[in-house]
Write a protein that holds these residues in place. Structure first.
Motif, mmCIF file in Angstrom:
data_model
loop_
_atom_site.group_PDB
_atom_site.id
_atom_site.type_symbol
_atom_site.label_atom_id
_atom_site.label_comp_id
_atom_site.label_asym_id
_atom_site.label_seq_id
_atom_site.Cartn_x
_atom_site.Cartn_y
_atom_site.Cartn_z
ATOM 1 N N LEU A 1 0.858 -1.171 0.000
ATOM 2 C CA LEU A 1 0.000 0.000 0.000
ATOM 3 C C LEU A 1 0.902 1.232 0.000
ATOM 4 O O LEU A 1 1.441 1.607 1.042
ATOM 5 C CB LEU A 1 -0.916 -0.015 1.236
ATOM 6 C CG LEU A 1 -2.220 0.774 1.152
ATOM 7 C CD1 LEU A 1 -3.124 0.430 2.335
ATOM 8 C CD2 LEU A 1 -2.005 2.271 1.101
ATOM 9 N N ILE B 1 -7.096 2.801 3.890
ATOM 10 C CA ILE B 1 -8.283 2.436 3.107
ATOM 11 C C ILE B 1 -8.917 1.121 3.553
ATOM 12 O O ILE B 1 -10.112 0.903 3.355
ATOM 13 C CB ILE B 1 -7.938 2.363 1.606
ATOM 14 C CG1 ILE B 1 -6.705 1.489 1.377
ATOM 15 C CG2 ILE B 1 -7.732 3.752 1.031
ATOM 16 C CD1 ILE B 1 -6.308 1.314 -0.076
ATOM 17 N N ALA C 1 -3.287 1.124 -3.075
ATOM 18 C CA ALA C 1 -3.795 2.494 -3.129
ATOM 19 C C ALA C 1 -4.256 2.884 -4.530
ATOM 20 O O ALA C 1 -5.059 3.803 -4.686
ATOM 21 C CB ALA C 1 -2.732 3.471 -2.639
ATOM 22 N N PRO D 1 -3.667 6.739 3.964
ATOM 23 C CA PRO D 1 -3.514 5.405 3.383
ATOM 24 C C PRO D 1 -4.409 4.324 4.005
ATOM 25 O O PRO D 1 -4.419 3.203 3.514
ATOM 26 C CB PRO D 1 -2.040 5.085 3.674
ATOM 27 C CG PRO D 1 -1.765 5.779 4.967
ATOM 28 C CD PRO D 1 -2.582 7.047 4.926
ATOM 29 N N THR E 1 -8.303 7.503 -2.990
ATOM 30 C CA THR E 1 -7.797 7.915 -1.684
ATOM 31 C C THR E 1 -8.130 9.383 -1.448
ATOM 32 O O THR E 1 -8.363 10.141 -2.390
ATOM 33 C CB THR E 1 -6.272 7.720 -1.580
ATOM 34 O OG1 THR E 1 -5.631 8.452 -2.629
ATOM 35 C CG2 THR E 1 -5.912 6.244 -1.705
#
Length: 323
Positions: A93, A156, A116, A154, A121
């Motif tokens: 990521l 997610i 990502a 980051p 994002t």
């Protein structure tokens, strides 16, 4: 001893290219030159979980971040760089672990999957400004939740919907890397996406009617989750869990907690709980665990991603006064 690791980088790169060319001519699957399994290196637990759930028996998964290790400041060792070079797929990521980003960029791995890039994002608020500061500047009038920003968040995987989007992308990448087992990867991906859909529904139903919508965490890991379910996260630190909050930030959080009926300060399993417990004590609040699932340890309330997320939901329901 693994002789291949002693070969100079240039020679290794040439051998890798020749090997890939020969492999393409002989077979359509990267897994066929090994033990029949696709070798996948995952950067940390959420990526490891995807690889294991989607890959099943057809993949051999190793992770760069050991259980109990805080992932943000991971250093990639020479041994791990060697493992990367010998792998078929790297799943990571970008933006979470700079050392991992560099190691993967410099490696000769054919299939590099950046999670990502598989979903959108966003930037989320940190300790500078944010909802808590509104109480200082506006006296708690007209909440516009206009948080300040730093780099793209980051985290997610803490949004089941975004995590499902990532899962679909990972599934397609494994299908392409190992087409002989593509049907299995496709089936496993669908199964995982369905589970994540069920988790999303549990969060929607469980958090739709609460007394409060604001919660306090150690660091800003839950911005996507909060946005998904109509909540407001206030972090003691920013995206960096090791950052020290200012005295003003602590004061703002205390005022916000009182005004918004916040009952609980959440801390994590992999970083110190000292600041969270001090804030809670000074403000007369409770403490509980809200796990960012950056790694599974004995302290984790659950044995895998789904179970820990279900524990997180229960903790949020209790703290927010869900009906």
């Amino acid at each position: 001893m693994n002789v291949r690791r002693l070969i100079p980088t240039a020679a290794l790169a040439s051998a890798t290219v020749l090997g890939l060319t020969a492999l393409t001519a002989c077979s359509s699957s990267a897994a066929d030159d090994k033990d029949g399994k696709l070798d996948v290196v995952a950067s940390f637990y959420p990526m490891q979980y995807l690889a294991e759930q989607i890959g099943g028996d057809h993949v051999s998964v190793t992770t760069l971040t050991e259980p109990g290790q805080e992932p943000h400041d991971l250093d990639v060792s020479a041994r791990q760089r060697g493992e990367l070079e010998e792998s078929d797929v790297a799943l990571y990521l970008k933006g979470l672990q700079p050392a991992v980003d560099d190691a993967i960029d410099q490696s000769g791995i054919k299939t590099k999957v950046d999670a990502a890039s598989l979903t959108s994002t966003e930037k989320h608020g940190n300790e500078v400004g944010g909802h808590a500061e509104e109480h200082e500047e506006e006296g708690h009038e007209g909440h516009d939740h206009d948080h300040s920003h730093e780099g793209a968040d980051p985290h997610i995987w803490l949004d089941p919907v975004k995590y499902a989007e990532v899962a679909e992308g990972v599934g397609k990448a494994l299908e392409k890397a190992d087409p002989d087992n593509a049907k299995t990867y496709e089936k496993n991906t669908a199964k995982l996406v369905k589970k994540l859909g069920g988790l999303d529904k549990s969060f929607k139903d469980g958090l739709k009617d609460t007394k409060s919508k604001t919660f306090i965490t150690t660091h800003a890991a839950f911005g996507y989750l909060a946005e998904r379910y109509g909540l407001t996260e206030e972090a003691i630190s920013g995206l960096d869990p090791e950052a020290e909050p200012s005295a003003k930030r602590i004061k703002d959080l205390q005022k916000m907690a009182k005004a918004d009926g916040v009952t609980t300060v959440f801390y994590e399993t992999l970083v110190s709980d000292k600041t969270a417990k001090t804030l809670a004590k000074d403000a007369g609040l409770k403490t509980d665990v809200l796990d960012p699932i950056e790694g599974i340890t004995e302290k984790s309330k659950g044995e895998d991603y789904i179970q820990v997320m279900e524990s997180n939901l229960k903790a949020l329901q209790k703290a927010l006064g869900a009906k």
